[in-house]
Design an enzyme around this catalytic site. Structure first.
Site, PDB file in Angstrom:
ATOM      1  N   TRP A 134       0.858  -1.189   0.000  1.00 38.27           N
ATOM      2  CA  TRP A 134       0.000   0.000   0.000  1.00 38.27           C
ATOM      3  C   TRP A 134       0.895   1.241   0.000  1.00 38.27           C
ATOM      4  CZ3 TRP A 134      -4.203  -1.019   4.344  1.00 38.27           C
ATOM      5  CH2 TRP A 134      -5.094  -2.013   3.897  1.00 38.27           C
ATOM      6  N   GLU A 135       1.092   1.830  -1.152  1.00 39.99           N
ATOM      7  CA  GLU A 135       2.021   2.958  -1.266  1.00 39.99           C
ATOM      8  C   GLU A 135       1.342   4.288  -1.565  1.00 39.99           C
ATOM      9  OE1 GLU A 135       5.666   2.005  -3.610  1.00 39.99           O
ATOM     10  OE2 GLU A 135       4.663   0.077  -3.943  1.00 39.99           O
ATOM     11  N   ASN A 136       0.025   4.286  -1.767  1.00 38.60           N
ATOM     12  CA  ASN A 136      -0.651   5.516  -2.205  1.00 38.60           C
ATOM     13  C   ASN A 136      -0.651   6.603  -1.144  1.00 38.60           C
ATOM     14  OD1 ASN A 136      -1.907   3.026  -3.606  1.00 38.60           O
ATOM     15  ND2 ASN A 136      -2.291   4.727  -5.020  1.00 38.60           N
TER      16      ASN A 136
END
Length: 449
Positions: A134-136
């Site tokens: 999860w990089e957003n």
């Protein structure tokens, strides 16, 4: 007061490591008698199935999912659309699930996550890496800069709609509080659910911890590679995340601008140093295993790492005491028969041989120094000592017959080799063992296992 306590804890652990003493044991390795492993996390299924090109991963001691798939029993990676209802904006500007975590139902997310985990990891005894990518957005308000600033703006707008009577200053404070609370709940509860469902897996978030030492593009010769103090402090404040993780997954992806440079080693070394620091402060019973994501090719290219940069990535990772390195790759690796052949050629050349070198050297050191009950770690983390086979004592040969192809190491450890290892490396004992060479049972640790 809480933040001060965390800083004191981190400083104490850092001093213990600097003095050559490990504050706690390591978790037993993922596979018995394999202190350092190399895993494959690239979608190369088409190479053997469609193009009939065997990448020879097993030959060179690389552990991969069945059929070389991206996700499976060895490594399963969850991208944003694979796990629950992750609120975010994608790279194309498309909105998903309320955009910000405080605008989406956590219960709905966890229910969907449960079915997704059952679908992607049907085996309840799963013993592999469970990597949530999860990089957003980041769970800390102050780390959502640049393109991620949209999450702060959306949070302010969301708070303003709910509380139009508040002043701008109060709105911003409320937005930050509600965002961080919801982000923490999403990340923490997702992790705890995964660990409850597949308790034997190694669970954590990709690129956590990070150290934000990307200023090599602007600093040039002045680049130190060190993590900014503010980023280390912010990592300290994520103690809740480290405590709930069962593994850490930082990355050491090299851009081509770093090719065969001193800055490449500085970049990698300090990222690893920060990861090992976090691993030691996360729990009271053992240091978290660190599996470092790397690429066999320079980031955003299809150009293989030089021999020097293999040492910088794989070699440095092993010497610093990580549990393993994970090679990530894109669809490009298996897009054509030529692409598959390029990966295979590199594997049968510098890449494969160096992996055999390091994994075998780590095992030999574990046997010779730690009685197979621990892994070898540099005595001084900033030294240039590496876990390499001694060229005068060992040689690597590749044997092939009609059924299999295997890389074999022949030779024996000489006295001068052992002296070198004892001078430059120390043992980090696995749970259940203690002593300078991990020669004693630790009753206290055995009860915890």
């Amino acid at each position: 007061m809480y933040h001060l306590w965390i800083k004191c804890l981190a400083a104490w652990i850092f001093l213990k490591r600097c003095n050559g003493v490990h504050a706690m044991p390591a978790k037993a390795p993922m596979y018995p008698n394999e202190p350092f492993i190399v895993l494959w996390n690239a979608p190369t299924t088409q190479c053997p199935l469609r193009y009939k090109v065997d990448l020879d991963l097993k030959t060179f001691h690389i552990v991969a999912n069945p059929n070389d798939s991206l996700s499976g029993s060895v490594v399963t990676i969850f991208y944003p659309n694979h796990l629950g209802v992750y609120p975010h904006i994608d790279e194309r500007g498309h909105f998903f699930h309320g955009i910000i975590p405080q605008n989406e139902s956590l219960t709905k997310h966890l229910n969907k996550s449960k079915s997704d985990i059952n679908r992607m990891i049907p085996l309840k005894t799963f013993h592999g890496l469970g990597v949530i990518d999860w990089e957003n957005w980041r769970p800390q308000w102050d780390r959502n800069w640049g393109s991620k600033n949209v999450y702060r703006n959306r949070s302010i707008q969301f708070a303003k709609e709910l509380h139009p009577e508040l002043s701008e200053d109060k709105i911003k404070r409320l937005a930050k509080k509600e965002y961080e609370k919801a982000a923490k709940s999403f990340m923490r509860d997702t992790l705890l659910l995964a660990e409850e469902m597949r308790p034997n897996g190694y669970w954590g978030y990709y690129l956590y911890p990070d150290c934000q030492n990307y200023d090599y593009k602007t600093k040039g010769d002045q680049y130190t590679g060190k993590c900014p103090d503010i980023e280390m402090s912010r990592n300290d404040q994520l103690l809740w995340l480290w405590r709930d993780s069962t593994a850490l997954f930082p990355n050491v992806y090299l851009e081509i601008i770093l090719r065969s440079s001193d800055n490449a080693l500085k970049f990698v070394h300090h990222r690893l140093k920060e990861s090992m620091r976090i691993a030691s402060m996360a729990r009271e019973d053992y240091a978290l295993p660190v599996f470092v994501y790397a690429r066999p090719f320079y980031a955003y290219t299809f150009e293989p790492l030089t021999q020097e940069d293999l040492v910088t990535t794989v070699g440095e990772t092993a010497a610093m005491g990580a549990a393993g390195i994970v090679f990530w790759g894109s669809m490009q690796y298996a897009s054509t028969v030529d692409s598959c052949q390029k990966v295979k050629t590199y594997m049968n050349g510098p890449l494969g041989r160096y992996i055999v070198n390091v994994t075998t050297a780590a095992k030999i050191c574990s046997h010779a120094l730690c009685r197979k009950n621990g892994r070898c770690v540099r005595k001084h983390s900033d030294s240039n000592a590496f876990l390499h086979l001694f060229p005068e004592s060992f040689r690597i040969m590749v044997h092939a017959n009609a059924t299999e192809k295997k890389a074999i190491v022949k030779g024996k450890l000489e006295l001068k080799d052992l002296i070198y290892l004892r001078k430059n490396f120390m043992c980090q004992c696995y749970q259940g063992w203690k002593g300078l060479y991990c020669e004693e049972y630790s009753i206290k640790d055995i009860r915890k296992i």
